[in-house]
Design an enzyme around this catalytic site. Structure first.
Site, PDB file in Angstrom:
ATOM      1  N   SER A 155       0.851  -1.196   0.000  1.00 10.51           N
ATOM      2  CA  SER A 155       0.000   0.000   0.000  1.00 10.51           C
ATOM      3  C   SER A 155       0.885   1.242   0.000  1.00 10.51           C
ATOM      4  CB  SER A 155      -0.882   0.006   1.258  1.00 10.51           C
ATOM      5  OG  SER A 155      -1.531   1.255   1.422  1.00 10.51           O
ATOM      6  N   TYR A 169      -2.241  -0.445  10.329  1.00 14.79           N
ATOM      7  CA  TYR A 169      -2.359  -0.824   8.918  1.00 14.79           C
ATOM      8  C   TYR A 169      -1.086  -0.447   8.161  1.00 14.79           C
ATOM      9  CZ  TYR A 169      -4.040  -1.025   4.117  1.00 14.79           C
ATOM     10  OH  TYR A 169      -4.180  -1.318   2.774  1.00 14.79           O
TER      11      TYR A 169
END
Length: 262
Positions: A155, A169
């Site tokens: 990501s 995350y």
């Protein structure tokens, strides 16, 4: 673990040209489902894994006229002992595997220390420990056959530690990127290729609550991911615009500004 095969029983490789046999995890929704649809449209053979077997079976039925072959399996990547077994069974049903896309993940999170440790721990267990288990299983296959393409879906959040609900995350995805970088250094002169994909905001169930002008629609975002994967670079931010320059900026901007970009 339950699994079912849908479609033809034979697939043909095109060595050195196309990765014909592809395993995708987290394929029951979101980016995984989108990638499955794109690769099916290219006529590839697919091994699809996710926790929701019913969703996979519906997807396989939908794609059976496009994909050369489809095998599906229930897989919870936090059950790390089951990952190599499921990968081996999918590879056996497909007659081999040329590419594994490590995509299964969670977007849960809360500011650290606010009483929601379970959500943060679950995110790290799924996104990082689960990804490591998948990389282990894929690389065992690839080392044995001395070929293959491992794709790790990281990501843009991995580029820099992020605050509040995104902290765990971002950390989990930074770990995924680090696994890829380590393997790339090890396998630099090997026929095994490793690619790290860093998506920005692409419209999925995980991101639909995010308010940003940087959101890319699902189809465009997934197509950018698949195009990048097919090119087999070491690393790709997708879509390249605006996420490649944003990723570069994130490494240098002050915290107050970087937190507003992702």
């Amino acid at each position: 673990m339950s699994r079912r095969r849908v479609g033809a029983t034979r697939s043909v490789d095109s060595p050195g040209v196309t990765r014909e046999k592809i395993i995708i995890t987290g394929a029951s929704s979101g980016l995984g489902e989108g990638m499955a649809r794109e690769f099916a449209a290219k006529g590839r053979s697919l091994g699809l894994a996710a926790r929701r077997l019913d969703r996979l079976e519906d997807l396989a039925a939908d794609l059976s006229g496009q994909a050369k072959q489809i095998a599906v399996a229930r897989l919870d990547v936090t059950d790390t002992a089951s990952v190599p077994r499921v990968f081996a069974e999918l590879a056996d049903e497909l007659g081999g595997v040329d590419r594994v896309i490590v995509n299964a993940g969670l977007g849960k999170g809360a500011p650290i220390g606010t009483g929601h440790a379970d959500a943060n721990i679950e995110t790290v267990q799924t996104n990082l420990v689960g990804a490591l288990a998948q990389a282990e299983a894929a690389m065992e296959i690839f080392r044995a056959q001395n070929s293959g393409h491992l794709v790790l879906i990281s990501s843009i959040s991995a580029v820099r530690g992020l605050p509040k609900a995104q902290a765990a995350y971002a950390a989990s995805k930074a770990g995924v990127s680090a696994i890829g970088q380590g393997l790339q250094a090890e396998l630099a002169d090997s026929p095994i290729t490793v690619t790290v994909i860093l998506p920005g905001y692409i419209e999925t169930d995980i991101n639909r609550g995010v308010q940003t002008k940087l959101m890319t629609d699902t189809r465009s975002g997934v197509r950018a991911m698949v195009n990048a994967i097919e090119a087999e670079p070491r690393r790709a931010e997708v879509p390249a615009w605006p996420w490649k320059p944003i990723a570069a900026a994130l490494r240098h901007l002050p915290d107050a500004l970087s937190a507003k970009l992702v």
